[in-house]
Design an enzyme around this catalytic site. Structure first.
Site, PDB file in Angstrom:
ATOM      1  N   SER A  19       2.742   7.201 -13.308  1.00  0.00           N
ATOM      2  CA  SER A  19       2.394   6.134 -14.244  1.00  0.00           C
ATOM      3  C   SER A  19       0.924   6.148 -14.626  1.00  0.00           C
ATOM      4  CB  SER A  19       2.765   4.782 -13.635  1.00  0.00           C
ATOM      5  OG  SER A  19       4.166   4.692 -13.433  1.00  0.00           O
ATOM      6  N   GLY A  20       0.025   6.322 -13.648  1.00  0.00           N
ATOM      7  CA  GLY A  20      -1.405   6.327 -13.940  1.00  0.00           C
ATOM      8  C   GLY A  20      -1.826   7.513 -14.774  1.00  0.00           C
ATOM      9  N   GLU A  39       2.745  18.424 -14.204  1.00  0.00           N
ATOM     10  CA  GLU A  39       3.605  17.748 -13.229  1.00  0.00           C
ATOM     11  C   GLU A  39       4.592  18.769 -12.685  1.00  0.00           C
ATOM     12  OE1 GLU A  39       5.386  15.954 -10.599  1.00  0.00           O
ATOM     13  OE2 GLU A  39       3.879  14.703 -11.605  1.00  0.00           O
ATOM     14  N   THR A  46       6.173   8.426  -8.438  1.00  0.00           N
ATOM     15  CA  THR A  46       6.870   7.686  -7.386  1.00  0.00           C
ATOM     16  C   THR A  46       7.616   6.487  -7.940  1.00  0.00           C
ATOM     17  OG1 THR A  46       5.322   8.376  -5.662  1.00  0.00           O
ATOM     18  CG2 THR A  46       6.552   6.357  -5.268  1.00  0.00           C
ATOM     19  N   CYS A  52       9.669   2.124  -7.218  1.00  0.00           N
ATOM     20  CA  CYS A  52       9.924   0.770  -7.712  1.00  0.00           C
ATOM     21  C   CYS A  52      11.225   0.634  -8.492  1.00  0.00           C
ATOM     22  CB  CYS A  52       8.788   0.303  -8.622  1.00  0.00           C
ATOM     23  SG  CYS A  52       7.184   1.030  -8.323  1.00  0.00           S
ATOM     24  N   LYS A  55      14.516   1.482  -6.502  1.00  0.00           N
ATOM     25  CA  LYS A  55      14.597   0.462  -5.447  1.00  0.00           C
ATOM     26  C   LYS A  55      15.080  -0.860  -6.002  1.00  0.00           C
ATOM     27  CE  LYS A  55      11.455  -2.050  -4.954  1.00  0.00           C
ATOM     28  NZ  LYS A  55      10.224  -1.830  -4.193  1.00  0.00           N
ATOM     29  N   TYR A 103       9.259   8.838 -20.883  1.00  0.00           N
ATOM     30  CA  TYR A 103       7.893   9.230 -20.548  1.00  0.00           C
ATOM     31  C   TYR A 103       7.508  10.502 -21.299  1.00  0.00           C
ATOM     32  CZ  TYR A 103       6.505   6.025 -16.795  1.00  0.00           C
ATOM     33  OH  TYR A 103       6.091   4.936 -16.085  1.00  0.00           O
ATOM     34  N   TYR A 183       6.347  -3.624   3.427  1.00  0.00           N
ATOM     35  CA  TYR A 183       7.265  -4.062   2.379  1.00  0.00           C
ATOM     36  C   TYR A 183       8.340  -3.022   2.072  1.00  0.00           C
ATOM     37  CZ  TYR A 183       4.879  -1.286  -1.241  1.00  0.00           C
ATOM     38  OH  TYR A 183       4.371  -0.253  -1.997  1.00  0.00           O
ATOM     39  N   GLY A 267       4.054   3.771   6.201  1.00  0.00           N
ATOM     40  CA  GLY A 267       2.923   3.890   5.302  1.00  0.00           C
ATOM     41  C   GLY A 267       2.984   5.142   4.447  1.00  0.00           C
ATOM     42  N   THR A 316       1.859   0.241  -8.857  1.00  0.00           N
ATOM     43  CA  THR A 316       1.978   0.933 -10.137  1.00  0.00           C
ATOM     44  C   THR A 316       1.155   0.286 -11.253  1.00  0.00           C
ATOM     45  OG1 THR A 316       4.147   1.819  -9.571  1.00  0.00           O
ATOM     46  CG2 THR A 316       3.615   1.660 -11.914  1.00  0.00           C
ATOM     47  N   ALA A 346       5.068  -8.635  -5.398  1.00  0.00           N
ATOM     48  CA  ALA A 346       6.395  -9.094  -4.984  1.00  0.00           C
ATOM     49  C   ALA A 346       6.945  -8.175  -3.916  1.00  0.00           C
ATOM     50  CB  ALA A 346       7.357  -9.139  -6.173  1.00  0.00           C
ATOM     51  N   GLU A 446       9.467 -26.140 -10.482  1.00  0.00           N
ATOM     52  CA  GLU A 446       8.857 -27.456 -10.698  1.00  0.00           C
ATOM     53  C   GLU A 446       8.119 -27.952  -9.451  1.00  0.00           C
ATOM     54  OE1 GLU A 446      11.438 -31.017 -10.881  1.00  0.00           O
ATOM     55  OE2 GLU A 446      13.088 -29.635 -10.432  1.00  0.00           O
TER      56      GLU A 446
END
Length: 472
Positions: A19-20, A39, A46, A52, A55, A103, A183, A267, A316, A346, A446
């Site tokens: 993405s970057g 690439e 990733t 992301c 998943k 992409y 996470y 990690g 990302t 999130a 609310e």
């Protein structure tokens, strides 16, 4: 960016099509730069290929299990519902292929040349491709991302899988042991347990999600346990052995766990090995990340880096913004710096976590005097579904100026809510701003604007907390 010269083959060579790197390549090209991007695997990196996006598709699949259960309380009879792992995998693969195509099309539309090979740095202004071709470039951008850490030096490590391989398993594992409590580990623990796997999370610590707000950490662990995840805290995996088609996982205290798969989620590590960075003098951190300044420039002036390979913030949207900032500054003549102060995050477990800004502990460590507002309630949907899950919301507010320092949520749609809280925080929102905002009823959101206060004199610093009350 000035006129082109023939001194270099290209103005920018990007190593890494995630993405970057893709964002940087596209924006640089729109500024008139001659850009080439290499690439070696698949465009998207990733996030799109093995992170992301797939998943989140798995998370959606898991949600249906609870949705079918909840439907009965609302008068629906769902007969014969069953889950098929292979269908999910096949449909996920189709969507990932579509995104990869998008992409590629976006790069080609802006005139970026795509090289489907591995590239390594071969000098301050040159890269060498896998086929031996040497390409010179005015600037080089390293955007190679990271990979799962396989640093567990234990017998049988090769029998384990990572978050990469789990997207391609031929079947839903009936039993899986997951090492780690970050996470990534918890998202897979949650969705696999909901889909029907027997899940055990092994963690050397005694709490999940290091770095998150303490109350959020405790609530999520309780909710995951209620949803069938077993935790082995204060434990580490000593060895993994194949026993027929099974795997025997030996813990440090001598306990054995039998599993069909063992996932290592301890990690991620920057992808800098073998890139030729040492030879040109690019400074790295102890864990191999590229050291960069606020403009993403490395210790070599012509070489920049963005995204997870820099080990700043492994998200990302951060990599995308870093890539955009780099391209605007170097090729567009309009430099700007990425702010890392208010980043919404999130965790797509069930229940979901949404968090932005400082935790209570972080704010206290700065010596701030705080007002803490909390809501802990059973969502309306649960009244008929019968589900025991609760929603927790917490606002961290500076007593000095009433500004919102952090927001931490556990419950349905927390990620969606915290995205817009981040907008308010970037505008300097105060608790009074929230208070004078009209509530949208009935909704969980609310509660964020209707929190009532109650002082607790026993707290080390003056506190305010609240309990959710019906908006009637």
């Amino acid at each position: 960016m000035g006129e082109h010269t023939d001194q270099y083959d290209v103005d920018l060579f990007v190593i890494g099509g995630g993405s970057g790197g893709v964002r940087a390549a596209r924006i640089a090209a729109t500024h008139g730069a001659r850009v080439r991007i290499a690439e070696e695997y698949r465009l998207g990196g990733t996030c799109v290929i093995r992170g992301c996006v797939p998943k989140k598709l798995f998370v959606y699949a898991a949600h249906y299990a609870h949705d079918f259960e909840d439907a009965a309380g609302y008068g629906w009879t769902v007969e014969g519902a069953r889950f098929d792992w292979s269908t999910l995998i096949a449909n996920k693969d189709k969507e990932i292929a579509r995104l990869e195509g998008a992409y590629r099309a976006n790069l080609e539309r802006t005139g970026v040349e795509i090289v489907a090979q591995r590239a390594v740095v071969d000098g301050p202004h040159a890269v060498r491709l896998a086929d031996g071709t040497r390409v010179t470039a005015r600037y080089i951008l390293i955007a190679t991302g990271g990979h799962p850490n396989l640093g567990l030096d234990i017998p049988g490590r090769e029998l384990g899988i990572t978050s990469n391989e789990i997207f391609h398993l031929e079947r839903l594992p009936p039993r899986i042991v997951i090492q780690g409590a970050g996470y990534i580990a918890l998202e897979f623990a949650s969705l696999l347990a909901t889909l029907g796997s027997d899940v055990t999370v092994v963690h050397r610590g005694h709490k999940v999600l290091a770095g998150f707000d303490e109350e959020i950490r405790e609530r999520l662990a309780d909710e995951l346990a209620q949803n069938g995840v077993t935790f082995a805290f204060g434990a580490t995996i000593e060895s993994i052995h194949a026993v027929g088609a099974e795997k025997r996982v030996r813990l440090h205290d001598g306990r054995d766990l039998l599993a069909d798969e063992v996932m290592l989620a301890i990690g991620r590590v920057p992808n800098t090995t073998g890139l030729g960075l040492d030879a040109v003098g690019v400074q790295l951190t102890a864990n191999g990340a590229i050291v960069v300044d606020a403009e993403s420039r490395s210790s070599v002036p012509s070489i920049y880096a963005v995204g997870d390979v820099t080990d700043r913030v492994q998200l990302t949207p951060v990599a995308i913004r870093e890539g955009h900032s780099f391209a605007d500054g170097v090729f567009g003549g309009k430099p700007w710096k990425v702010s890392y102060e208010v980043i919404p995050t999130a965790v797509f477990t069930e229940p979901e976590i949404g968090t932005v800004g400082m935790t209570e502990a972080q704010a206290r460590a700065q010596g701030r005097r705080l007002n803490i507002y909390k809501a802990d309630f059973r969502p309306l949907k649960a009244t008929l579904s019968g589900r025991a899950s609760r929603v927790l919301m917490k606002l961290v507010v500076d007593q000095k100026d009433d500004r919102l320092l952090g927001a931490h949520l556990v419950g349905p749609d927390s990620g969606e809510m915290v995205q817009l809280i981040a907008v308010a925080m970037n505008m300097g929102a105060t608790k009074a701003d929230f208070d004078r905002t009209m509530a949208l009823h009935p909704s969980s959101a609310e509660e964020l604007v209707t929190l009532r206060t109650k002082h607790h004199s026993s707290d080390p610093l003056p506190e305010v907390s609240s309990e959710a009350t019906p908006a009637i």
